[in-house]
Design an enzyme around this catalytic site. Sequence first.
Site, short mmCIF file in Angstrom:
data_model
loop_
_atom_site.label_atom_id
_atom_site.label_comp_id
_atom_site.label_asym_id
_atom_site.label_seq_id
_atom_site.Cartn_x
_atom_site.Cartn_y
_atom_site.Cartn_z
N SER A 142 0.61 -1.09 -0.10
CA SER A 142 -0.01 -0.04 0.00
C SER A 142 0.96 1.25 0.08
O SER A 142 1.54 1.56 0.99
CB SER A 142 -0.89 0.02 1.28
OG SER A 142 -1.51 1.44 1.39
N HIS B 87 -1.29 -1.57 -4.06
CA HIS B 87 -2.55 -1.14 -3.61
C HIS B 87 -2.51 0.15 -3.31
O HIS B 87 -1.73 0.80 -2.65
CB HIS B 87 -2.60 -2.01 -2.29
CG HIS B 87 -3.76 -1.71 -1.40
ND1 HIS B 87 -5.03 -2.61 -1.82
CD2 HIS B 87 -4.11 -0.88 -0.34
CE1 HIS B 87 -6.13 -2.30 -0.92
NE2 HIS B 87 -5.56 -1.21 0.11
N ASP C 27 -5.00 3.34 -2.19
CA ASP C 27 -6.03 3.70 -1.08
C ASP C 27 -6.48 4.95 -1.30
O ASP C 27 -5.90 6.12 -1.38
CB ASP C 27 -5.65 3.63 0.18
CG ASP C 27 -5.14 2.42 0.79
OD1 ASP C 27 -6.23 1.57 0.98
OD2 ASP C 27 -3.99 2.02 1.18
N MET D 165 -9.18 7.98 -0.28
CA MET D 165 -9.98 8.25 0.71
C MET D 165 -10.47 9.40 0.42
O MET D 165 -9.89 10.51 -0.05
CB MET D 165 -9.07 8.27 2.15
CG MET D 165 -8.49 6.96 2.46
SD MET D 165 -7.40 7.18 3.87
CE MET D 165 -6.66 5.58 4.08
N HIS E 135 -8.45 0.59 -3.88
CA HIS E 135 -9.24 0.54 -2.87
C HIS E 135 -9.87 1.84 -2.57
O HIS E 135 -9.51 2.80 -1.94
CB HIS E 135 -8.58 -0.04 -1.56
CG HIS E 135 -9.02 -0.15 -0.33
ND1 HIS E 135 -8.69 -0.23 0.96
CD2 HIS E 135 -10.54 -0.15 0.02
CE1 HIS E 135 -9.52 -0.31 2.02
NE2 HIS E 135 -10.84 -0.23 1.56
N MET F 101 -12.18 3.92 -0.54
CA MET F 101 -12.88 4.41 0.72
C MET F 101 -13.56 5.82 0.36
O MET F 101 -13.19 6.70 1.11
CB MET F 101 -11.89 4.57 1.86
CG MET F 101 -11.14 3.03 2.31
SD MET F 101 -9.70 2.92 3.21
CE MET F 101 -8.55 3.14 1.76
N MET G 58 -11.37 -6.49 5.68
CA MET G 58 -10.59 -5.26 6.40
C MET G 58 -10.12 -5.78 7.69
O MET G 58 -11.07 -6.27 8.83
CB MET G 58 -11.16 -3.84 6.71
CG MET G 58 -11.49 -3.28 5.30
SD MET G 58 -9.95 -2.52 4.62
CE MET G 58 -9.20 -1.65 5.82
N ASP H 141 -6.27 -6.41 4.73
CA ASP H 141 -5.66 -5.18 4.78
C ASP H 141 -5.77 -4.51 5.90
O ASP H 141 -7.11 -4.33 6.52
CB ASP H 141 -6.48 -4.30 3.51
CG ASP H 141 -5.89 -2.94 3.43
OD1 ASP H 141 -4.93 -2.64 3.91
OD2 ASP H 141 -6.41 -2.08 2.92
C1 DX5 Z 1 -6.10 1.79 5.76
C2 DX5 Z 1 -5.69 1.24 4.25
C3 DX5 Z 1 -4.65 0.54 4.15
C4 DX5 Z 1 -3.42 0.79 5.10
C5 DX5 Z 1 -2.67 -0.33 5.32
O1 DX5 Z 1 -7.67 2.15 5.89
O2 DX5 Z 1 -6.95 0.72 3.51
O3 DX5 Z 1 -4.36 -0.10 2.99
O4 DX5 Z 1 -2.45 1.44 3.89
O5 DX5 Z 1 -1.77 0.17 6.19
P1 DX5 Z 1 -0.90 -1.03 7.26
O6 DX5 Z 1 -0.49 -2.17 6.52
O7 DX5 Z 1 0.05 -0.02 7.84
O8 DX5 Z 1 -2.02 -1.19 8.26
ZN ZN Z 2 -6.46 -0.26 1.62
#
Ligand code: DX5
Ligand code: ZN
Length: 224
Positions: free
Chosen positions: A10, A35, A37, A39, A68, A70, A139, A178
Amino acid sequence: MSRKNLMSPSILSGDFWRLGEQITELENADVEWLHIDVMDGVFVDSISYGMPVIRSLRPRTSLVFDVHLMITEPERYIKFISDCGADYITFHYEATKNVQECIDAIKACGKKAGIAIKPDTPVSDIMPYVEQLDMVLVMTVYPGFGGQKLIPECFEKVRELRTFTESKGLTDINIQVDGGINTDNVTIALDAGANIIVAGSAVFKESITENINRFGEKLKQSAL
Ligand code: DX5
Ligand code: ZN
């Protein structure tokens, strides 16, 4: 069976000054997925990055872009995210009233579809959709930030989901975990039935190459 155990690092934990270099380091360590993310500050508290970042990375790497989302009402952005170069588009079950519409939109773009569930969403909620999916993201923390501590009860959901998919003959479906995954707990995730391992802080802190190699050993052992 074509399902493989793979890492999906990620970039949320990446160093954005050196992101290109870090992605090259991942590629040289034989990583296949990335990956990403996205948000929106509404579905989760934080705001990360979106279309321009995906678009600028796309021509520079052949890694599989595992996006991903969010974001609330993901149906508003699926086409844009696809056009920027996503390969897998995973949206949150909790973020939309139009789950089927989201799956259809991803498929209409010719992309792989995934649904993500938060730690307090039961697997049974998404069972009606699983046969249409390429991936389910379970998750293992509440989404929103990297670097959180994993919630071990989530592994039970992975087990339940893999048992369900096997019972339906869905041997190719990817189950992704994740949040809070590191080299100490990844074997538990794999044993529970996960095969796509997202890790942010555990990959990007200190040496990326060494971290990927350590994860690689665990993934290989579990595949035996
Ligand atoms: C959190 C993200 C993850 C995040 C994971 O909401 O979806 O993908 O980057 O990070 P770690 O591995 O540090 O928990
Ligand atoms: Zn993620």
